[in-house]
Design an enzyme around this catalytic site. Structure first.
Site, PDB file in Angstrom:
ATOM      1  N   ALA A  74      -3.898   8.584   8.285  1.00  0.00           N
ATOM      2  CA  ALA A  74      -2.707   7.748   8.447  1.00  0.00           C
ATOM      3  C   ALA A  74      -3.118   6.309   8.714  1.00  0.00           C
ATOM      4  O   ALA A  74      -4.139   6.059   9.364  1.00  0.00           O
ATOM      5  CB  ALA A  74      -1.853   8.264   9.601  1.00  0.00           C
ATOM      6  N   SER A  80       0.646   0.266   7.225  1.00  0.00           N
ATOM      7  CA  SER A  80       1.145   1.344   6.377  1.00  0.00           C
ATOM      8  C   SER A  80       1.927   0.819   5.184  1.00  0.00           C
ATOM      9  O   SER A  80       2.807  -0.038   5.322  1.00  0.00           O
ATOM     10  CB  SER A  80       2.045   2.269   7.190  1.00  0.00           C
ATOM     11  OG  SER A  80       2.628   3.242   6.341  1.00  0.00           O
ATOM     12  N   HIS A  82       4.102   2.501   3.818  1.00  0.00           N
ATOM     13  CA  HIS A  82       5.464   2.973   4.050  1.00  0.00           C
ATOM     14  C   HIS A  82       6.315   1.870   4.687  1.00  0.00           C
ATOM     15  O   HIS A  82       7.504   1.766   4.401  1.00  0.00           O
ATOM     16  CB  HIS A  82       5.472   4.224   4.927  1.00  0.00           C
ATOM     17  CG  HIS A  82       5.015   5.448   4.198  1.00  0.00           C
ATOM     18  ND1 HIS A  82       5.838   6.178   3.371  1.00  0.00           N
ATOM     19  CD2 HIS A  82       3.808   6.067   4.166  1.00  0.00           C
ATOM     20  CE1 HIS A  82       5.168   7.189   2.859  1.00  0.00           C
ATOM     21  NE2 HIS A  82       3.930   7.145   3.321  1.00  0.00           N
ATOM     22  N   ASP A  89       6.257   9.535  -0.052  1.00  0.00           N
ATOM     23  CA  ASP A  89       5.570  10.822  -0.110  1.00  0.00           C
ATOM     24  C   ASP A  89       6.555  11.799  -0.734  1.00  0.00           C
ATOM     25  O   ASP A  89       7.739  11.801  -0.379  1.00  0.00           O
ATOM     26  CB  ASP A  89       5.176  11.298   1.289  1.00  0.00           C
ATOM     27  CG  ASP A  89       4.079  10.444   1.915  1.00  0.00           C
ATOM     28  OD1 ASP A  89       3.402   9.701   1.183  1.00  0.00           O
ATOM     29  OD2 ASP A  89       3.913  10.529   3.143  1.00  0.00           O
ATOM     30  N   GLU A 138      -4.526  11.921  -1.486  1.00  0.00           N
ATOM     31  CA  GLU A 138      -3.119  12.195  -1.215  1.00  0.00           C
ATOM     32  C   GLU A 138      -2.337  12.191  -2.525  1.00  0.00           C
ATOM     33  O   GLU A 138      -1.699  11.189  -2.873  1.00  0.00           O
ATOM     34  CB  GLU A 138      -2.528  11.157  -0.256  1.00  0.00           C
ATOM     35  CG  GLU A 138      -3.093  11.219   1.145  1.00  0.00           C
ATOM     36  CD  GLU A 138      -2.350  10.324   2.129  1.00  0.00           C
ATOM     37  OE1 GLU A 138      -1.360   9.665   1.750  1.00  0.00           O
ATOM     38  OE2 GLU A 138      -2.764  10.299   3.296  1.00  0.00           O
ATOM     39  N   HIS A 141       1.331  10.908  -2.338  1.00  0.00           N
ATOM     40  CA  HIS A 141       1.672   9.549  -1.888  1.00  0.00           C
ATOM     41  C   HIS A 141       1.800   8.624  -3.095  1.00  0.00           C
ATOM     42  O   HIS A 141       0.814   8.239  -3.703  1.00  0.00           O
ATOM     43  CB  HIS A 141       0.602   9.029  -0.920  1.00  0.00           C
ATOM     44  CG  HIS A 141       0.900   7.666  -0.378  1.00  0.00           C
ATOM     45  ND1 HIS A 141       1.530   7.466   0.817  1.00  0.00           N
ATOM     46  CD2 HIS A 141       0.641   6.430  -0.875  1.00  0.00           C
ATOM     47  CE1 HIS A 141       1.642   6.163   1.050  1.00  0.00           C
ATOM     48  NE2 HIS A 141       1.113   5.518   0.019  1.00  0.00           N
TER      49      HIS A 141
END
Length: 181
Positions: A74, A80, A82, A89, A138, A141
């Site tokens: 993370a 991030s 995000h 995700d 990932e 992602h």
């Protein structure tokens, strides 16, 4: 690093139970619609996360796994994708291989890998590229970069297989930082 810690993208749009910037949300909805037309059901798992949400997630990982491993799983708060509102995700509607490398071999994982770029999305943390990206593989992602950049990156990957499709290499950026003292 995003600054300040209270950064929120200016145009967040709801996508299922998650949020993305409006341009990414439009592209994501087209991606989901195309997948569904092909019999693949994409589930939005995690879109925009605030600094505080990322701080909580990262802190939980540090407590569970230690900081060295947490840094591969993370982003630290303020780092991030995000928080930009440009990352989503994804998962299978049945939950198969959720947030695991085996996700790549599921219908949604295969669709994302082969078709995501057509909608402006890339698999941000490709297989084998941890030393470049800083994060473990990932396949769930997705990072919205726009159709033009995603298409260019897709074409570049074919002629640069040693770079593993890592955005850092395509853009000529340095490899991810090593947080270990």
């Amino acid at each position: 690093m995003l600054a300040p810690s209270t950064y929120v993208p200016p145009t967040l749009t709801r996508v299922s139970t998650e949020r993305l910037r409006s341009e990414a949300a439009t592209a994501f909805n087209a991606f989901v619609k195309a997948a569904k037309a092909g019999g693949v059901n994409v589930r939005a798992v995690s879109g925009y996360r605030s600094y505080a949400q990322q701080q909580s997630l990262y802190h939980d990982y540090v407590l569970r796994y230690g900081q060295e491993t947490a840094d591969t799983l993370a982003a630290r708060p303020g780092h991030s994708e995000h928080q930009t509102g440009l990352a989503m995700d994804i998962g299978n509607s049945n939950g198969a291989c959720a947030l695991q490398a085996c996700f790549a071999d599921t219908p949604v994982g295969r669709f994302a890998a082969s078709e995501g770029w057509k909608y402006g999305f890339i698999i941000r943390y490709p297989a084998g590229a941890q030393a470049i990206t800083g994060y473990t593989y990932e396949p769930w992602h997705l990072r919205y970069v726009g159709k033009e950049l995603a298409g260019s990156l897709e074409a570049w990957k074919a002629s640069n297989p040693a770079d593993l499709g890592a955005l850092e290499r395509y853009l000529g950026l340095e490899d991810a930082p090593d947080y270990v003292p």
